[in-house]
Design an enzyme around this catalytic site. Sequence first.
Site, short mmCIF file in Angstrom:
data_model
loop_
_atom_site.label_atom_id
_atom_site.label_comp_id
_atom_site.label_asym_id
_atom_site.label_seq_id
_atom_site.Cartn_x
_atom_site.Cartn_y
_atom_site.Cartn_z
N CYS A 1 36.93 37.73 40.80
CA CYS A 1 37.67 37.76 42.06
C CYS A 1 38.73 38.83 41.92
O CYS A 1 39.73 38.63 41.22
CB CYS A 1 38.30 36.40 42.36
SG CYS A 1 39.27 36.40 43.89
N GLU B 1 33.73 40.32 47.84
CA GLU B 1 32.89 40.72 46.72
C GLU B 1 32.00 41.86 47.19
O GLU B 1 31.71 41.98 48.39
CB GLU B 1 32.04 39.56 46.20
CG GLU B 1 32.81 38.45 45.51
CD GLU B 1 33.44 38.86 44.18
OE1 GLU B 1 33.26 40.02 43.77
OE2 GLU B 1 34.11 38.01 43.57
#
Length: 226
Positions: free
Chosen positions: A2, A104
């Site tokens: 992340c 992402e």
Amino acid sequence: MCGRYTLAVEEEDLIQPFGIDDVQYEITPRYNIAPTQTVAGVRSDHGKRILQGFHWGLLPFWAKTKRMAYHTFNARAESIDSKPAFRSAFPEKRMAVLADGFYEWTHEGEHKQPYRFRVKSRDVFAFAGLYDDWKSPEGELFTSCTIITTKPNSLTKKVHDRMPVILGEEELNIWLDPGVSDKDLLQGLLRPYEAEDMCSYPVSRSVGNVRNEGEELIEKIALNSK
């Protein structure tokens, strides 16, 4: 992993849902939060939940310089009790990073295409995190954090092989409870979030530049656009 996320809300959107008692950090909508920046997190202290700012990139108390924090913005759930950078904080120094979405990237054709992931049932949610306090040789106190990642669920694995640990309400209560010290119980919380309660959509590649900010970054785009 992340490495970029969003918290595009106002302070009042956080107080009640997370039971915050003391606000020590000014909240403004942010659409492209990156490592090394200050992020909004919650920790418990003497029975109260405190909303405060944390430097994103954990700097353990024993670090010699701040440079280490560039490499510790994520901690793998499988190794937080063994990696030197994190084992001194786990399980005692637990916190949660607040977010309303995360990005992402995947390869599509010649480009890396970002996707934004959200939780359907909640406007704002919590990533499991750890924090630590570091004092510089000059006496400066530096409070920093890391976001814990785990294996992906069936939705996120289409884009990436890791995902941040998202805590449900019950799991968050356990995670932030300083009276809980059972490592096996805490490790059991660090699992993939339910894919059925998540959604994702493509967003502009402009989010790849940390200097870019603005509501347009979280808008859904057609994949043949920029």
